[in-house]
Structures are given as C-alpha cells and as structure tokens.
Design a protein around this motif. Structure first.
Motif, PDB file in Angstrom:
ATOM      1  N   ALA A 138       0.840  -1.202   0.000  1.00  0.00           N
ATOM      2  CA  ALA A 138       0.000   0.000   0.000  1.00  0.00           C
ATOM      3  C   ALA A 138       0.873   1.249   0.000  1.00  0.00           C
ATOM      4  CB  ALA A 138      -0.929   0.006   1.210  1.00  0.00           C
ATOM      5  N   SER A 139       1.889   1.271   0.853  1.00  0.00           N
ATOM      6  CA  SER A 139       2.703   2.483   0.950  1.00  0.00           C
ATOM      7  C   SER A 139       3.633   2.680  -0.247  1.00  0.00           C
ATOM      8  CB  SER A 139       3.514   2.489   2.247  1.00  0.00           C
ATOM      9  OG  SER A 139       4.518   1.503   2.223  1.00  0.00           O
ATOM     10  N   GLU A 140       4.157   1.594  -0.807  1.00  0.00           N
ATOM     11  CA  GLU A 140       5.129   1.732  -1.892  1.00  0.00           C
ATOM     12  C   GLU A 140       4.515   1.682  -3.288  1.00  0.00           C
ATOM     13  OE1 GLU A 140       8.411  -0.973  -1.265  1.00  0.00           O
ATOM     14  OE2 GLU A 140       9.066   0.138   0.507  1.00  0.00           O
ATOM     15  N   LEU A 141       3.369   0.981  -3.431  1.00  0.00           N
ATOM     16  CA  LEU A 141       2.795   0.826  -4.775  1.00  0.00           C
ATOM     17  C   LEU A 141       1.332   1.259  -4.865  1.00  0.00           C
ATOM     18  CD1 LEU A 141       4.373  -2.658  -5.571  1.00  0.00           C
ATOM     19  CD2 LEU A 141       5.019  -0.473  -6.586  1.00  0.00           C
ATOM     20  N   GLY A 142       0.740   1.637  -3.745  1.00  0.00           N
ATOM     21  CA  GLY A 142      -0.642   2.087  -3.761  1.00  0.00           C
ATOM     22  C   GLY A 142      -1.672   0.977  -3.853  1.00  0.00           C
ATOM     23  N   PHE A 143      -1.280  -0.264  -3.556  1.00  0.00           N
ATOM     24  CA  PHE A 143      -2.218  -1.386  -3.617  1.00  0.00           C
ATOM     25  C   PHE A 143      -3.233  -1.259  -2.482  1.00  0.00           C
ATOM     26  CE2 PHE A 143       0.543  -4.849  -5.870  1.00  0.00           C
ATOM     27  CZ  PHE A 143       0.810  -3.978  -6.896  1.00  0.00           C
ATOM     28  N   GLY A 144      -4.422  -1.829  -2.716  1.00  0.00           N
ATOM     29  CA  GLY A 144      -5.486  -1.812  -1.717  1.00  0.00           C
ATOM     30  C   GLY A 144      -5.561  -3.123  -0.943  1.00  0.00           C
ATOM     31  N   THR A 145      -6.660  -3.270  -0.240  1.00  0.00           N
ATOM     32  CA  THR A 145      -6.822  -4.456   0.611  1.00  0.00           C
ATOM     33  C   THR A 145      -7.013  -5.744  -0.185  1.00  0.00           C
ATOM     34  OG1 THR A 145      -9.175  -3.985   0.840  1.00  0.00           O
ATOM     35  CG2 THR A 145      -7.712  -3.167   2.592  1.00  0.00           C
ATOM     36  N   ASP A 146      -7.389  -5.648  -1.496  1.00  0.00           N
ATOM     37  CA  ASP A 146      -7.531  -6.908  -2.254  1.00  0.00           C
ATOM     38  C   ASP A 146      -6.187  -7.620  -2.342  1.00  0.00           C
ATOM     39  OD1 ASP A 146      -8.567  -4.589  -3.282  1.00  0.00           O
ATOM     40  OD2 ASP A 146      -8.621  -5.278  -5.320  1.00  0.00           O
ATOM     41  N   PHE A 147      -5.078  -6.874  -2.389  1.00  0.00           N
ATOM     42  CA  PHE A 147      -3.771  -7.520  -2.435  1.00  0.00           C
ATOM     43  C   PHE A 147      -3.471  -8.200  -1.106  1.00  0.00           C
ATOM     44  CE2 PHE A 147       0.850  -7.616  -1.848  1.00  0.00           C
ATOM     45  CZ  PHE A 147       1.177  -8.455  -2.900  1.00  0.00           C
ATOM     46  N   GLU A 148      -3.770  -7.543  -0.008  1.00  0.00           N
ATOM     47  CA  GLU A 148      -3.551  -8.167   1.308  1.00  0.00           C
ATOM     48  C   GLU A 148      -4.412  -9.423   1.445  1.00  0.00           C
ATOM     49  OE1 GLU A 148      -3.574  -7.056   6.062  1.00  0.00           O
ATOM     50  OE2 GLU A 148      -4.037  -5.503   4.599  1.00  0.00           O
ATOM     51  N   ALA A 149      -5.635  -9.383   0.937  1.00  0.00           N
ATOM     52  CA  ALA A 149      -6.510 -10.563   0.973  1.00  0.00           C
ATOM     53  C   ALA A 149      -5.919 -11.697   0.133  1.00  0.00           C
ATOM     54  CB  ALA A 149      -7.911 -10.207   0.488  1.00  0.00           C
ATOM     55  N   PHE A 150      -5.356 -11.357  -1.034  1.00  0.00           N
ATOM     56  CA  PHE A 150      -4.686 -12.353  -1.872  1.00  0.00           C
ATOM     57  C   PHE A 150      -3.548 -13.018  -1.093  1.00  0.00           C
ATOM     58  CE2 PHE A 150      -0.831 -12.912  -4.473  1.00  0.00           C
ATOM     59  CZ  PHE A 150      -1.213 -14.013  -5.226  1.00  0.00           C
ATOM     60  N   VAL A 151      -2.719 -12.200  -0.438  1.00  0.00           N
ATOM     61  CA  VAL A 151      -1.601 -12.740   0.343  1.00  0.00           C
ATOM     62  C   VAL A 151      -2.124 -13.621   1.478  1.00  0.00           C
ATOM     63  CG1 VAL A 151       0.343 -12.158   1.856  1.00  0.00           C
ATOM     64  CG2 VAL A 151      -0.035 -10.864  -0.264  1.00  0.00           C
ATOM     65  N   ALA A 152      -3.177 -13.176   2.155  1.00  0.00           N
ATOM     66  CA  ALA A 152      -3.746 -13.968   3.245  1.00  0.00           C
ATOM     67  C   ALA A 152      -4.224 -15.330   2.742  1.00  0.00           C
ATOM     68  CB  ALA A 152      -4.888 -13.206   3.909  1.00  0.00           C
ATOM     69  N   ARG A 153      -4.786 -15.375   1.513  1.00  0.00           N
ATOM     70  CA  ARG A 153      -5.217 -16.664   0.945  1.00  0.00           C
ATOM     71  C   ARG A 153      -4.018 -17.565   0.659  1.00  0.00           C
ATOM     72  NH1 ARG A 153      -9.072 -13.378  -1.282  1.00  0.00           N
ATOM     73  NH2 ARG A 153      -7.935 -13.008  -3.207  1.00  0.00           N
ATOM     74  N   VAL A 154      -2.934 -16.991   0.127  1.00  0.00           N
ATOM     75  CA  VAL A 154      -1.720 -17.782  -0.141  1.00  0.00           C
ATOM     76  C   VAL A 154      -1.173 -18.344   1.166  1.00  0.00           C
ATOM     77  CG1 VAL A 154       0.674 -17.664  -0.949  1.00  0.00           C
ATOM     78  CG2 VAL A 154      -1.136 -16.532  -2.260  1.00  0.00           C
ATOM     79  N   VAL A 155      -1.135 -17.508   2.202  1.00  0.00           N
ATOM     80  CA  VAL A 155      -0.640 -17.939   3.510  1.00  0.00           C
ATOM     81  C   VAL A 155      -1.532 -19.055   4.069  1.00  0.00           C
ATOM     82  CG1 VAL A 155      -0.310 -17.188   5.901  1.00  0.00           C
ATOM     83  CG2 VAL A 155       0.514 -15.756   4.022  1.00  0.00           C
ATOM     84  N   ALA A 156      -2.845 -18.875   4.012  1.00  0.00           N
ATOM     85  CA  ALA A 156      -3.774 -19.880   4.519  1.00  0.00           C
ATOM     86  C   ALA A 156      -3.667 -21.180   3.729  1.00  0.00           C
ATOM     87  CB  ALA A 156      -5.209 -19.349   4.486  1.00  0.00           C
ATOM     88  N   ASP A 157      -3.541 -21.085   2.410  1.00  0.00           N
ATOM     89  CA  ASP A 157      -3.380 -22.288   1.585  1.00  0.00           C
ATOM     90  C   ASP A 157      -2.111 -23.035   1.975  1.00  0.00           C
ATOM     91  OD1 ASP A 157      -5.703 -21.691   0.227  1.00  0.00           O
ATOM     92  OD2 ASP A 157      -4.680 -20.970  -1.586  1.00  0.00           O
ATOM     93  N   HIS A 158      -1.040 -22.301   2.203  1.00  0.00           N
ATOM     94  CA  HIS A 158       0.211 -22.938   2.626  1.00  0.00           C
ATOM     95  C   HIS A 158      -0.006 -23.675   3.948  1.00  0.00           C
ATOM     96  CE1 HIS A 158       4.412 -23.548   3.663  1.00  0.00           C
ATOM     97  NE2 HIS A 158       4.115 -23.033   4.842  1.00  0.00           N
ATOM     98  N   HIS A 159      -0.637 -23.022   4.895  1.00  0.00           N
ATOM     99  CA  HIS A 159      -0.879 -23.640   6.202  1.00  0.00           C
ATOM    100  C   HIS A 159      -1.755 -24.877   6.071  1.00  0.00           C
ATOM    101  CE1 HIS A 159      -2.937 -24.249  10.046  1.00  0.00           C
ATOM    102  NE2 HIS A 159      -1.749 -23.945  10.547  1.00  0.00           N
ATOM    103  N   ASP A 160      -2.819 -24.786   5.282  1.00  0.00           N
ATOM    104  CA  ASP A 160      -3.757 -25.896   5.128  1.00  0.00           C
ATOM    105  C   ASP A 160      -3.156 -27.079   4.394  1.00  0.00           C
ATOM    106  OD1 ASP A 160      -5.592 -24.362   6.449  1.00  0.00           O
ATOM    107  OD2 ASP A 160      -6.729 -23.810   4.655  1.00  0.00           O
ATOM    108  N   GLU A 161      -2.156 -26.848   3.555  1.00  0.00           N
ATOM    109  CA  GLU A 161      -1.562 -27.919   2.754  1.00  0.00           C
ATOM    110  C   GLU A 161      -0.318 -28.507   3.395  1.00  0.00           C
ATOM    111  OE1 GLU A 161      -1.073 -26.352  -1.193  1.00  0.00           O
ATOM    112  OE2 GLU A 161      -3.200 -25.941  -1.365  1.00  0.00           O
ATOM    113  N   GLN A 162      -0.053 -28.241   4.665  1.00  0.00           N
ATOM    114  CA  GLN A 162       1.097 -28.840   5.337  1.00  0.00           C
ATOM    115  C   GLN A 162       1.011 -30.359   5.168  1.00  0.00           C
ATOM    116  OE1 GLN A 162       3.735 -27.505   6.769  1.00  0.00           O
ATOM    117  NE2 GLN A 162       3.091 -25.382   6.664  1.00  0.00           N
ATOM    118  N   GLY A 163       2.092 -30.966   4.722  1.00  0.00           N
ATOM    119  CA  GLY A 163       2.112 -32.403   4.508  1.00  0.00           C
ATOM    120  C   GLY A 163       1.635 -32.807   3.130  1.00  0.00           C
TER     121      GLY A 163
END
Length: 164
Positions: free
Chosen positions: A30-55
């Motif tokens: 947000a501060s460096e490129l002006g991205f909104g919360t949809d980008f943070e939501a995208f990252v949160a999904r990637v993080v959650a997918d990583h956590h859910d796919e352990q193993g």
C-alpha cells in the motif's frame, strides 16, 4: 560506530508469523505501490493455503529476523511434481541492505533442491526492482511478461524460472 545486527532465518512456525506475512505485505505494498486491501486478501489466501496444505508435498516457509524482530519472509510451495514455486518474498524497509532477501531466496532454493524439485518458478511485477535483482543474481531468468491490472495500472506481470 554502529552495532552489528543479529540476523537469523528460521522456519515459519510461531504464532503470529502467518498474520505478520499478510500484514507486512498489505502495509508495504500500500505504501510503496498504492495497492489496496484486495492484495492483502490475496496474500492472506496464499498464507492460509500454505498452512492448510502442510504435509501435501514438499513445501516450507521462513521468517527472517533482525535483532529478534520479524523482518522478512519467503515461501517455497509445490507447483507440480518437478517444480517448486517461490512466493511472498518480502523484506521490511528498516532491514533492507542486510542481505535478507538473498538469504531467504537461497534458503528456499536449498530446500527445493533437497526436496527433489528440478526447477523453481516465481511471479512478480516489474516495479519490484530490488527483488528482481536478487532473482537475477541467484540464477533466475525472465521467462514471460504480460500486462497486469488486478492491483493497479501500468504494472507488468513477470514469471521467472531457474533450473535446480
């Protein structure tokens, strides 16, 4: 004279690590490129997918710390049987210049090689010059470019690859 800083790379395993990755990406982009919360939501999904796919196949994630504080992250996930995908590389601006980005990507490359992957790929955008410099320095090659409109105008998607 400045004191030497203590730098450590550790597995992403502590409470707060997952949320920190999403928060830091949201704030920084947000501060460096002006991205909104949809980008943070995208990252949160990637993080959650990583956590859910352990193993679910060889994958790992790391946190870089400077003086005991979180200062960066990177993920290595399975793209397919032969290919690993580098994701969510970030370094806090206060910790830039300490080599954390290279240390994190090198850790992911070691992991992917040890896990038997034959190649690694990653997606980035053209505006992330320091990250692109790390990828190039560590042997990645630009494989494809395309206009990107999800988070703003004037961006170019880039796919980089490297044999392991």
């Amino acid at each position: 004279m400045t004191a030497e800083r203590e730098v450590a790379i550790r597995p992403l395993t502590r409470p707060g690590d997952l949320g920190w990755v999403a928060m830091k990406h949201g704030e920084l982009y947000a501060s460096e490129l002006g991205f909104g919360t949809d980008f943070e939501a995208f990252v949160a999904r990637v993080v959650a997918d990583h956590h859910d796919e352990q193993g679910g196949g060889p994958q790992a994630a790391w946190i870089a710390e400077v003086d005991g504080m979180r200062a960066g992250s990177v993920f290595c996930v399975r793209a397919d049987e032969r290919t690993a995908k580098l994701r969510l590389l970030i370094v806090d601006p206060a910790a830039r210049g300490l080599g954390l980005g290279s240390l994190l990507v090198s850790e992911a490359l070691r992991f992917a090689t040890d896990a038997g992957y034959k190649a690694m790929t990653l997606w980035t955008i053209d505006k992330l010059g320091p990250a692109r410099h790390i990828y190039e320095k560590l042997g990645f090659e630009l494989a494809a470019c395309a206009p990107h409109t999800d988070y703003g105008s004037g961006l170019v998607d880039e796919t980089w690859t490297r044999r392991l």
